[in-house]
Design a protein around this motif. Structure first.
Motif, PDB file in Angstrom:
ATOM      1  N   ALA A  44      20.497   0.709  -1.500  1.00  0.00           N
ATOM      2  CA  ALA A  44      19.474  -0.337  -0.771  1.00  0.00           C
ATOM      3  C   ALA A  44      18.627  -1.137  -1.859  1.00  0.00           C
ATOM      4  CB  ALA A  44      18.444   0.455  -0.075  1.00  0.00           C
ATOM      5  N   CYS A  45      18.758  -2.391  -1.854  1.00  0.00           N
ATOM      6  CA  CYS A  45      18.234  -3.258  -2.773  1.00  0.00           C
ATOM      7  C   CYS A  45      16.598  -2.993  -2.420  1.00  0.00           C
ATOM      8  CB  CYS A  45      18.366  -4.699  -2.377  1.00  0.00           C
ATOM      9  SG  CYS A  45      20.035  -4.991  -2.666  1.00  0.00           S
ATOM     10  N   ASN A  46      16.225  -2.506  -1.621  1.00  0.00           N
ATOM     11  CA  ASN A  46      14.637  -2.134  -1.332  1.00  0.00           C
ATOM     12  C   ASN A  46      14.612  -1.362  -0.189  1.00  0.00           C
ATOM     13  OD1 ASN A  46      13.687  -3.800   0.808  1.00  0.00           O
ATOM     14  ND2 ASN A  46      14.218  -5.655  -0.760  1.00  0.00           N
ATOM     15  N   LYS A  47      13.426  -0.875   0.163  1.00  0.00           N
ATOM     16  CA  LYS A  47      13.205  -0.011   1.398  1.00  0.00           C
ATOM     17  C   LYS A  47      11.900  -0.517   2.034  1.00  0.00           C
ATOM     18  CE  LYS A  47      14.694   4.513   3.259  1.00  0.00           C
ATOM     19  NZ  LYS A  47      14.935   5.863   2.817  1.00  0.00           N
ATOM     20  N   GLY A  48      11.588  -1.686   1.850  1.00  0.00           N
ATOM     21  CA  GLY A  48      10.215  -2.486   2.234  1.00  0.00           C
ATOM     22  C   GLY A  48      10.390  -2.371   3.851  1.00  0.00           C
ATOM     23  N   ARG A  49       9.258  -2.208   4.426  1.00  0.00           N
ATOM     24  CA  ARG A  49       9.253  -2.492   6.045  1.00  0.00           C
ATOM     25  C   ARG A  49       9.282  -3.590   6.342  1.00  0.00           C
ATOM     26  NH1 ARG A  49       4.331   2.145   6.851  1.00  0.00           N
ATOM     27  NH2 ARG A  49       5.576   3.817   6.069  1.00  0.00           N
ATOM     28  N   TYR A  50       8.394  -4.427   6.039  1.00  0.00           N
ATOM     29  CA  TYR A  50       8.190  -5.919   6.404  1.00  0.00           C
ATOM     30  C   TYR A  50       7.616  -6.777   5.496  1.00  0.00           C
ATOM     31  CZ  TYR A  50       3.560  -4.298   7.447  1.00  0.00           C
ATOM     32  OH  TYR A  50       2.389  -3.658   7.663  1.00  0.00           O
ATOM     33  N   PHE A  51       7.709  -8.061   5.655  1.00  0.00           N
ATOM     34  CA  PHE A  51       7.153  -9.041   4.656  1.00  0.00           C
ATOM     35  C   PHE A  51       6.578 -10.292   5.551  1.00  0.00           C
ATOM     36  CE2 PHE A  51      11.516 -10.384   5.249  1.00  0.00           C
ATOM     37  CZ  PHE A  51      11.470 -11.833   5.294  1.00  0.00           C
ATOM     38  N   GLN A  52       5.800 -11.197   4.882  1.00  0.00           N
ATOM     39  CA  GLN A  52       5.110 -12.265   5.696  1.00  0.00           C
ATOM     40  C   GLN A  52       5.991 -13.426   5.656  1.00  0.00           C
ATOM     41  OE1 GLN A  52       1.984 -12.287   7.423  1.00  0.00           O
ATOM     42  NE2 GLN A  52       2.954 -14.313   8.135  1.00  0.00           N
ATOM     43  N   GLY A  53       6.547 -14.000   6.668  1.00  0.00           N
ATOM     44  CA  GLY A  53       7.585 -15.170   6.903  1.00  0.00           C
ATOM     45  C   GLY A  53       6.448 -16.345   7.066  1.00  0.00           C
ATOM     46  N   PRO A  54       7.310 -17.411   7.450  1.00  0.00           N
ATOM     47  CA  PRO A  54       6.482 -18.480   7.776  1.00  0.00           C
ATOM     48  C   PRO A  54       6.101 -18.431   9.145  1.00  0.00           C
ATOM     49  CG  PRO A  54       8.800 -18.974   7.383  1.00  0.00           C
ATOM     50  CD  PRO A  54       8.357 -17.701   6.686  1.00  0.00           C
ATOM     51  N   ASP A  55       6.720 -17.634   9.896  1.00  0.00           N
ATOM     52  CA  ASP A  55       6.312 -17.512  11.212  1.00  0.00           C
ATOM     53  C   ASP A  55       5.540 -16.499  11.676  1.00  0.00           C
ATOM     54  OD1 ASP A  55       8.600 -16.304  10.870  1.00  0.00           O
ATOM     55  OD2 ASP A  55       9.511 -16.641  12.564  1.00  0.00           O
ATOM     56  N   GLY A  56       5.367 -15.645  10.815  1.00  0.00           N
ATOM     57  CA  GLY A  56       4.547 -13.959  10.912  1.00  0.00           C
ATOM     58  C   GLY A  56       5.429 -12.998  10.344  1.00  0.00           C
ATOM     59  N   LEU A  57       5.080 -11.842  10.606  1.00  0.00           N
ATOM     60  CA  LEU A  57       5.664 -10.543   9.859  1.00  0.00           C
ATOM     61  C   LEU A  57       7.211 -10.567  10.208  1.00  0.00           C
ATOM     62  CD1 LEU A  57       3.233  -7.852  10.415  1.00  0.00           C
ATOM     63  CD2 LEU A  57       3.623  -9.333   8.372  1.00  0.00           C
ATOM     64  N   ARG A  58       7.947 -10.198   9.267  1.00  0.00           N
ATOM     65  CA  ARG A  58       9.554 -10.095   9.465  1.00  0.00           C
ATOM     66  C   ARG A  58       9.908  -8.999   8.840  1.00  0.00           C
ATOM     67  NH1 ARG A  58      12.192 -15.839   7.975  1.00  0.00           N
ATOM     68  NH2 ARG A  58      11.152 -17.044   9.528  1.00  0.00           N
ATOM     69  N   LEU A  59      10.846  -8.133   9.753  1.00  0.00           N
ATOM     70  CA  LEU A  59      11.595  -7.074   9.171  1.00  0.00           C
ATOM     71  C   LEU A  59      12.325  -7.076   7.650  1.00  0.00           C
ATOM     72  CD1 LEU A  59      12.982  -5.180  12.384  1.00  0.00           C
ATOM     73  CD2 LEU A  59      11.022  -4.497  11.098  1.00  0.00           C
ATOM     74  N   GLN A  60      11.930  -6.190   7.079  1.00  0.00           N
ATOM     75  CA  GLN A  60      12.804  -6.449   5.752  1.00  0.00           C
ATOM     76  C   GLN A  60      13.691  -5.147   5.714  1.00  0.00           C
ATOM     77  OE1 GLN A  60       9.793  -5.799   2.393  1.00  0.00           O
ATOM     78  NE2 GLN A  60      11.034  -6.575   0.887  1.00  0.00           N
ATOM     79  N   ALA A  61      14.585  -4.606   4.755  1.00  0.00           N
ATOM     80  CA  ALA A  61      15.637  -4.192   4.631  1.00  0.00           C
ATOM     81  C   ALA A  61      15.423  -2.622   5.000  1.00  0.00           C
ATOM     82  CB  ALA A  61      16.400  -4.022   3.421  1.00  0.00           C
ATOM     83  N   GLY A  62      14.262  -1.987   4.893  1.00  0.00           N
ATOM     84  CA  GLY A  62      13.996  -0.838   5.187  1.00  0.00           C
ATOM     85  C   GLY A  62      14.226  -0.200   6.568  1.00  0.00           C
ATOM     86  N   PRO A  63      13.697  -0.690   7.480  1.00  0.00           N
ATOM     87  CA  PRO A  63      14.213  -0.210   8.965  1.00  0.00           C
ATOM     88  C   PRO A  63      15.528  -0.117   9.038  1.00  0.00           C
ATOM     89  CG  PRO A  63      12.418  -1.906   9.044  1.00  0.00           C
ATOM     90  CD  PRO A  63      13.130  -1.851   7.532  1.00  0.00           C
TER      91      PRO A  63
END
Length: 147
Positions: A112-131
């Protein structure tokens, strides 16, 4: 950065950005007015490339097209690993099934490059790789190496 360079022995910029190559990160920093050289940036994509080369892996890549550029020349036949970064276009049922099947092979590895949960995208929160990493871990019983 100028003040940091004057008061430290060296400066390195470390990023867990898995959607672009280190070269793209450098270009973005230059566009923002930061004066850094490519050897001062160390990214998760670069670290994963080192790991893939060191272990002579043949991964399935769940990465954006931009990040894939960093893996040019890496063999992908008969995959023995899966590399996951934040790549929304790859997180669909068919692609995740392909990754799961590769991970169910003996001695395969999940990276895994990262295991983040989510990040702020231009349209709101987006899932990151973690899930998606967690889903593959659950489905296969393998623990990811998080870089």
């Amino acid at each position: 950065l100028t003040r940091l360079r004057a008061t430290t022995r060296g400066l390195r910029l470390v990023t867990n950005q898995s959607q672009e190559t280190p070269a793209a990160t450098l270009a973005r920093l230059h566009a923002l007015g930061f004066h850094v050289d490519h050897q001062h940036i160390f990214s998760t994509v670069a670290a994963v490339r080192c790991l893939v080369d060191q272990k002579q892996l043949r991964p399935i890549f769940l990465l954006t097209e931009g990040a894939l550029e960093a893996f040019e020349g890496v063999p992908m036949h008969e995959p023995n690993a899966v590399v996951v970064g934040t790549a929304p276009e790859h997180f669909h049922y068919e692609r995740l099934n392909e990754a799961m099947r590769a991970l169910l092979q003996e001695d395969s590895e999940l990276i895994a490059c990262n295991k983040g949960r989510y990040f702020q995208g231009p349209d709101g929160l987006r899932l990151q790789a973690g899930p998606f990493v967690a889903a593959l871990e659950f489905a296969t019983g393998r623990r990811a190496t998080v870089v």
